[in-house]
Scaffold this active site. Sequence first.
Site, PDB file in Angstrom:
ATOM      1  N   GLY A 172      48.892  41.943  22.492  1.00 40.01           N
ATOM      2  CA  GLY A 172      47.495  42.421  22.718  1.00 40.01           C
ATOM      3  C   GLY A 172      47.104  43.782  23.612  1.00 40.01           C
ATOM      4  O   GLY A 172      47.911  45.056  23.019  1.00 40.01           O
ATOM      5  N   LEU A 173      45.922  44.094  24.079  1.00 44.82           N
ATOM      6  CA  LEU A 173      45.404  44.869  25.264  1.00 44.82           C
ATOM      7  C   LEU A 173      46.437  45.428  25.565  1.00 44.82           C
ATOM      8  O   LEU A 173      46.832  46.522  25.635  1.00 44.82           O
ATOM      9  CB  LEU A 173      44.129  44.715  25.246  1.00 44.82           C
ATOM     10  CG  LEU A 173      42.963  44.067  24.280  1.00 44.82           C
ATOM     11  CD1 LEU A 173      41.645  44.011  25.024  1.00 44.82           C
ATOM     12  CD2 LEU A 173      42.882  45.501  23.648  1.00 44.82           C
ATOM     13  N   ALA A 174      46.699  44.705  26.690  1.00 41.69           N
ATOM     14  CA  ALA A 174      48.053  45.418  27.435  1.00 41.69           C
ATOM     15  C   ALA A 174      49.251  45.532  26.911  1.00 41.69           C
ATOM     16  O   ALA A 174      49.471  47.508  27.550  1.00 41.69           O
ATOM     17  CB  ALA A 174      48.187  44.285  28.267  1.00 41.69           C
ATOM     18  N   ARG A 180      30.613  31.468  34.882  1.00 45.07           N
ATOM     19  CA  ARG A 180      31.564  30.429  33.898  1.00 45.07           C
ATOM     20  C   ARG A 180      31.101  29.348  34.953  1.00 45.07           C
ATOM     21  O   ARG A 180      30.976  28.013  33.785  1.00 45.07           O
ATOM     22  CB  ARG A 180      32.282  31.092  33.477  1.00 45.07           C
ATOM     23  CG  ARG A 180      32.011  32.308  32.637  1.00 45.07           C
ATOM     24  CD  ARG A 180      33.602  32.590  31.906  1.00 45.07           C
ATOM     25  NE  ARG A 180      33.535  33.754  31.000  1.00 45.07           N
ATOM     26  CZ  ARG A 180      33.880  34.944  30.024  1.00 45.07           C
ATOM     27  NH1 ARG A 180      35.172  34.504  30.971  1.00 45.07           N
ATOM     28  NH2 ARG A 180      32.957  35.362  29.615  1.00 45.07           N
ATOM     29  N   ARG A 212      36.966  34.224  36.925  1.00 42.49           N
ATOM     30  CA  ARG A 212      37.247  35.546  35.648  1.00 42.49           C
ATOM     31  C   ARG A 212      35.631  35.712  35.436  1.00 42.49           C
ATOM     32  O   ARG A 212      35.327  34.927  34.797  1.00 42.49           O
ATOM     33  CB  ARG A 212      38.051  35.840  34.679  1.00 42.49           C
ATOM     34  CG  ARG A 212      37.658  37.463  34.302  1.00 42.49           C
ATOM     35  CD  ARG A 212      38.944  37.449  33.461  1.00 42.49           C
ATOM     36  NE  ARG A 212      38.940  36.469  32.303  1.00 42.49           N
ATOM     37  CZ  ARG A 212      38.138  36.962  30.845  1.00 42.49           C
ATOM     38  NH1 ARG A 212      36.608  37.612  30.930  1.00 42.49           N
ATOM     39  NH2 ARG A 212      37.764  35.515  30.091  1.00 42.49           N
TER      40      ARG A 212
END
Lengths: 257, 640
Positions: free
Chosen positions: B42-44, B333, B438
């Site tokens: 993924g992104l990481a 959120r 987050r």
Amino acid sequence: MKLTLKIWRQKGPNEKGEFKTYVHDKVSPDMSFLEMLDVLNTELIKKGEEPVHFDHDCREGICGMCSLYINGRPHGPLQTTTCQLHMRSFKDGETITIEPWRAKPFPVIKDLVVDRSAFDRIQQAGGYISVNTGAAPDANEIPIPKKIADEAMDAATCIGCGACVAACKNASAMLFVAAKVSHLALLPQGHAERKERVERMVAQMDAEGFGACTNTRACEAECPKGISVAHIARLNREYYNAMLTSYELPSKAGGDG
Amino acid sequence: MTLDSKIPDGPLAEKWTRHKFNLKLVNPANKRKYDIIVVGTGLAGASAAASLAELGYNVKTFCFQDSPRRAHSIAAQGGINAAKNYQNDGDSVYRLFYDTIKGGDYRAREANVYRLAEVSVNIIDQCVAQGVPFAREYGGLLANRSFGGAQVSRTFYARGQTGQQLLLGAYSAMNRQIAAGKVKSYPRTEMLDVVVVDGRARGIITRDLITGKIEAHSAHAVLLCTGGYGNVFYLSTNAKGSNASAAWRAHKKGALFGNPCFTQIHPTCIPVSGHHQSKLTLMSESLRNDGRVWVPKKPVKGLTARDAAKIPESERDYFLERRYPAFGNLVPRDVASRNAKYVCDEGRGVGPTGLAVFLDFSDAIKRDGKKTIEARYGNLFDMYQQITGDNPYEVPMMIYPAVHYTMGGLWVDYNLMTTIPGLYALGEANFSDHGANRLGASALMQGLADGYFIIPYTIGDYLAGMPYEKISTDRPEFKEAIEQATGRLHRLLSIKGKKTVDEYHRELGMIMWDYCGMSRNEEGLKLAKKKIQELREEFWQNVNVLGSANELNMELEKANRVSDFMELAELMVDDALHRRESCGGHFREESATEDGEARRNDNEFAYVAAWEYKGENQPEVLHKEELKFENVKLTQRSYK
């Protein structure tokens, strides 16, 4: 809803496959197509029969993992991914034929699962801008007209599912390759490598055994992200320009696009 | 065991710069002597793999999907934060740091979060240079939008597909290194265990998902970039394949697990439609910029979206705007989710199940025109219509909270190293930067910060002290790990019980949602613990997995992952039980203010809970890393 499903079953890459028929009477119109298959698989497992293997992951239409050739159309009757197709698109009592992507460069692994690694190899051949981490100028240094950025985004939206190949009578991957070539050719950042990029990607596409484009536009009609064949036109322009003026590839052999 | 966070000394703004200077370096010519394994693309993972290969290290990447491009980062919609202050609206590195610390309800490390904010600006530069087609203004410069928990516009986006575009950017950078021979990619390959030799992570055990072949890979360091564990709940916004197995097995090998109970429930998801439901679909939080959240003031049974217009303005309760006038629909959120739960608990929920609230765009369409709204959210509206059959240009959307992200994860120090030397955790897989909640558009930022701009520096410090010699996978540690992993698979296949893996997974999810979801209390958590233990026991006696281990067998893959979720779930409950305070996504009913807002307890709980595995069916041991706040003043979060 009650459906008759004719599903391609194939034990492995080298085994002979065949259609098997299943009657599925636990279908609700609110189910996604893949959830309908989940329920079928639960029933099969309960009966001691091996579940139908199919690729899927995000189930929100973006990862490109799901496939399925449904009633002769990639991703079924709507222009969307199979995971976003819901059973309300079918009629009670209908017979649905479910096959894997059919294309030589996408060999079947099992049941409805195919190997699409050819797409990765095409991207590896040149689908990038060569910039090392840390070597970038400020993001606002190069203004890009909104129109150009939007058009690049239209191309970049490709999810690499392979529906374009599955839809094409020639099993051509032109729309897939064009999406990346066009995305990067439109942006100023991509200009430095535009010739090598298109030459290498097209050469790899041909080496993988994808067919030629004969402009039937079936790919565009089936692309779940609505990518236009105008990008194929741009790919062709990029390719001819590169072929005429490139200093990159010693041999000009390769595909005719 | 003492936890050393390795936070550098000095003033906050200088810590990372000083630290980078103090880190040991590996000579450019010697980097090719080191092998690094990256699990997850993924992104990481993809950004780390590309960046490390560019530096000269030999990298192997692994993913269970058929291509690295399909990792679940691809599904992130709304955007990525960066303290560019291109809008001249008062943003700064410090403000992004402050918002993130506050949004996380003061349960994250100051130094980590500041570093995150600091490198955020480089991420945007990097992505633009790669060709990521971010949204732009007519003048050609980058556009921004605002997001929950912030009062500045610092979010960069690419329509509602920001994660896709960022991931394809990182994937392209990785592809370039594959072509250069510096990265070897193993798709459809799942990690089964991490191998520890002489106290250091030296490799992994994998299963080729097509052939079933179990293999050992050795390296000088291992990076777990394997995402979060939201799928413990069965229904979540995660991809079906997203799993915790890599992280959990590393935990069992000695990596401490940080704050496992911190899960994020996202307020804007499409509600559950029936028992067949296999996953929940997120509608980007960016929708709350223009959509207004409401329910009727008095309960209306089974109110449909089509009948919503019949409720007069005076009979509507825009409950977020009413309770939080300053932030309105853009509260963080956790706050938005909890309030949706409250109004549904009061019987004022809408839709056939009563477990939904309206997200209404009619005012925005009146104000800005349909065209503008379409340009902003077109693909999200289309997706909503495909799934529900309702047209959100004409009727309000219905939304309900769903599990979305896990702030908890493997404990890492400032260098992103776990408590196993040589084993790193990046992105959602670690616990580090988001505290107890987050903020929107911060996951993409963290994944790419870790991969592009942190690990390339910190891993050198570790490798500089490592001998070049490769170790053989014939060593007993590898053989033993192979035997264990294989044994577990064969055990799953040999049970031949009556229930499917999904049935068990669904049951586990229900337990977690009911007792360890948006609202938790001691009694419920104790009950959940017992139920999980019973379910796990039953699973190992009565699950039915057909087929063999020597072929593509998706049921076996699922069973293996669910078996790990069953263990992790209990740790989440233990963690939620012990943390007798409300903070961020963790809401303990016993710790609330009079008007139902979360009440933190900084005197007792201003620490990271890091849990140590002690063996099967043994209670885990709690270690505490005190959180020191030297720059921000701890206050009760208020969005009123």
